[in-house]
Design a protein around this motif. Structure first.
Motif, short mmCIF file in Angstrom:
data_model
loop_
_atom_site.label_atom_id
_atom_site.label_comp_id
_atom_site.label_asym_id
_atom_site.label_seq_id
_atom_site.Cartn_x
_atom_site.Cartn_y
_atom_site.Cartn_z
N ILE A 173 0.83 -1.28 0.12
CA ILE A 173 0.19 -0.13 -0.18
C ILE A 173 1.05 1.38 -0.02
O ILE A 173 0.64 2.36 -0.64
CB ILE A 173 -0.96 0.05 1.14
CG1 ILE A 173 -2.01 -1.28 1.01
CG2 ILE A 173 -1.69 1.35 1.43
CD1 ILE A 173 -2.78 -1.46 2.32
N SER A 174 2.03 1.17 0.81
CA SER A 174 2.78 2.50 0.66
C SER A 174 3.46 2.59 -0.54
O SER A 174 3.66 3.55 -0.98
CB SER A 174 3.99 2.25 1.86
OG SER A 174 4.90 1.38 1.53
N TYR A 175 3.73 1.66 -1.35
CA TYR A 175 4.39 1.57 -2.46
C TYR A 175 3.51 2.34 -3.46
O TYR A 175 3.88 3.19 -4.37
CB TYR A 175 4.96 0.32 -3.25
CG TYR A 175 6.06 -0.27 -2.42
CD1 TYR A 175 6.87 0.29 -1.52
CD2 TYR A 175 6.50 -1.55 -2.83
CE1 TYR A 175 7.99 -0.33 -0.88
CE2 TYR A 175 7.47 -2.25 -2.30
CZ TYR A 175 8.34 -1.71 -1.29
OH TYR A 175 9.46 -2.20 -0.62
N ALA A 176 2.01 1.96 -3.34
CA ALA A 176 1.11 2.38 -4.35
C ALA A 176 1.03 3.93 -4.04
O ALA A 176 1.06 4.57 -5.09
CB ALA A 176 0.00 1.38 -3.92
N ALA A 177 0.87 4.27 -2.72
CA ALA A 177 0.67 5.65 -2.34
C ALA A 177 2.06 6.54 -2.82
O ALA A 177 2.08 7.65 -3.44
CB ALA A 177 0.69 5.71 -1.01
N GLY A 178 3.39 5.89 -2.78
CA GLY A 178 4.47 6.53 -3.12
C GLY A 178 4.39 6.73 -4.85
O GLY A 178 4.94 7.80 -5.20
N ALA A 179 4.05 5.63 -5.36
CA ALA A 179 3.88 5.60 -6.91
C ALA A 179 2.96 6.80 -7.44
O ALA A 179 3.42 7.51 -8.23
CB ALA A 179 3.71 4.38 -7.48
N LEU A 180 1.79 6.83 -7.01
CA LEU A 180 0.90 7.90 -7.23
C LEU A 180 1.38 9.18 -7.04
O LEU A 180 1.23 10.38 -7.89
CB LEU A 180 -0.51 7.61 -6.54
CG LEU A 180 -1.32 6.53 -7.31
CD1 LEU A 180 -2.40 5.94 -6.03
CD2 LEU A 180 -1.98 6.55 -8.50
N THR A 181 1.86 9.37 -5.66
CA THR A 181 2.58 10.77 -5.39
C THR A 181 3.64 11.16 -6.25
O THR A 181 3.81 12.26 -6.81
CB THR A 181 2.85 10.59 -4.12
OG1 THR A 181 1.94 10.29 -2.93
CG2 THR A 181 3.54 11.97 -3.68
N ALA A 182 4.54 10.11 -6.63
CA ALA A 182 5.75 10.41 -7.54
C ALA A 182 5.31 11.00 -8.82
O ALA A 182 5.77 11.97 -9.44
CB ALA A 182 6.54 9.31 -7.61
N GLY A 183 4.31 10.27 -9.42
CA GLY A 183 3.95 10.59 -10.98
C GLY A 183 2.97 12.00 -10.69
O GLY A 183 3.39 12.74 -11.74
N PHE A 184 2.32 12.18 -9.84
CA PHE A 184 1.24 13.48 -9.64
C PHE A 184 2.39 14.66 -9.51
O PHE A 184 2.29 15.70 -10.21
CB PHE A 184 0.57 12.95 -8.57
CG PHE A 184 -0.45 14.42 -8.35
CD1 PHE A 184 -1.82 14.42 -9.24
CD2 PHE A 184 -0.62 15.20 -7.60
CE1 PHE A 184 -2.60 15.35 -9.25
CE2 PHE A 184 -1.22 16.53 -7.45
CZ PHE A 184 -2.26 16.45 -8.28
N VAL A 185 3.00 14.59 -8.34
CA VAL A 185 3.94 15.63 -8.07
C VAL A 185 4.86 16.06 -9.05
O VAL A 185 5.21 17.09 -9.50
CB VAL A 185 4.66 15.52 -6.70
CG1 VAL A 185 5.62 16.51 -6.31
CG2 VAL A 185 3.61 15.26 -5.63
N SER A 186 5.76 15.06 -9.49
CA SER A 186 6.71 15.29 -10.79
C SER A 186 6.00 15.92 -11.85
O SER A 186 6.73 16.74 -12.36
CB SER A 186 7.57 14.23 -10.85
OG SER A 186 6.73 12.87 -11.52
N THR A 187 4.98 15.46 -12.13
CA THR A 187 4.17 15.89 -13.37
C THR A 187 3.72 17.42 -13.17
O THR A 187 3.97 18.27 -13.96
CB THR A 187 3.21 15.07 -13.80
OG1 THR A 187 3.63 13.90 -14.06
CG2 THR A 187 2.32 15.66 -15.13
N LEU A 188 3.10 17.59 -12.21
CA LEU A 188 2.71 19.23 -11.70
C LEU A 188 3.75 20.22 -11.75
O LEU A 188 3.58 21.18 -12.16
CB LEU A 188 1.84 19.14 -10.22
CG LEU A 188 0.46 18.80 -10.27
CD1 LEU A 188 0.15 18.79 -8.85
CD2 LEU A 188 -0.03 19.35 -11.45
N VAL A 189 4.88 19.65 -11.21
CA VAL A 189 6.21 20.55 -10.92
C VAL A 189 6.61 20.77 -12.62
O VAL A 189 7.06 21.84 -12.93
CB VAL A 189 7.15 20.15 -10.03
CG1 VAL A 189 8.56 20.84 -10.04
CG2 VAL A 189 6.44 20.18 -8.74
N ALA A 190 6.64 19.62 -13.19
CA ALA A 190 7.55 20.04 -14.62
C ALA A 190 6.68 20.88 -15.30
O ALA A 190 7.13 21.57 -16.35
CB ALA A 190 7.59 18.64 -15.16
#
Length: 135
Positions: free
Chosen positions: A61-78
């Motif tokens: 579950i933590s990996y899933a939360a991390g994956a969603l967060t990584a994709g979301f945040v990096s895309t917003l910042v980029a």
């Protein structure tokens, strides 16, 4: 170029925070047995053999939360709608996860989910792109 680097770093930090937060919740709900040293690799290996399913599943579950967060945040910042940053972070965390699964022997179901779940970086990417389109 600086924005791309910042996007990747922001995604890395945000995902690490998300993984840590969910794993802390898992440790709270399923604490290690009394007297178990969390810094002793042998003790952790032994615990994984007898741990309740949900104690181990919280890591997924933590990996899933991390994956969603990584994709979301990096895309917003980029701010350029490219999958590149999500993909880079997915690979980094995938390699880290595989290393951890080698270090701490895990059941086969954990290997399958522990590898597959990092594909969720692209769901996070899609969520960020959709958010940008609606604004």
């Amino acid at each position: 170029m600086l924005r791309k680097i910042l996007a990747t770093l922001a995604g890395l930090v945000a995902a690490s925070f998300a993984v840590g937060l969910v794993q802390q919740l898992g440790h709270y709900l399923y604490p290690l047995p009394a007297g178990t040293d969390p810094n002793d690799p042998e003790a952790i290996k032994n615990y994984v053999q007898t741990a309740p399913f949900m104690a181990i599943f919280f890591v997924i579950i933590s990996y899933a939360a991390g994956a969603l967060t990584a994709g979301f945040v990096s895309t917003l910042v980029a701010n350029d709608r490219k999958k590149t940053y999500a993909a880079i972070l997915g690979i980094v965390f995938l390699i880290t996860s595989i290393y951890m699964m080698i270090t701490i022997p895990s059941p086969i179901w954990f290997w399958i989910l522990g590898i597959a779940v990092w594909g969720l970086v692209f769901v996070g990417w899609k969520m960020a792109v959709s958010l940008k389109k609606s604004n």
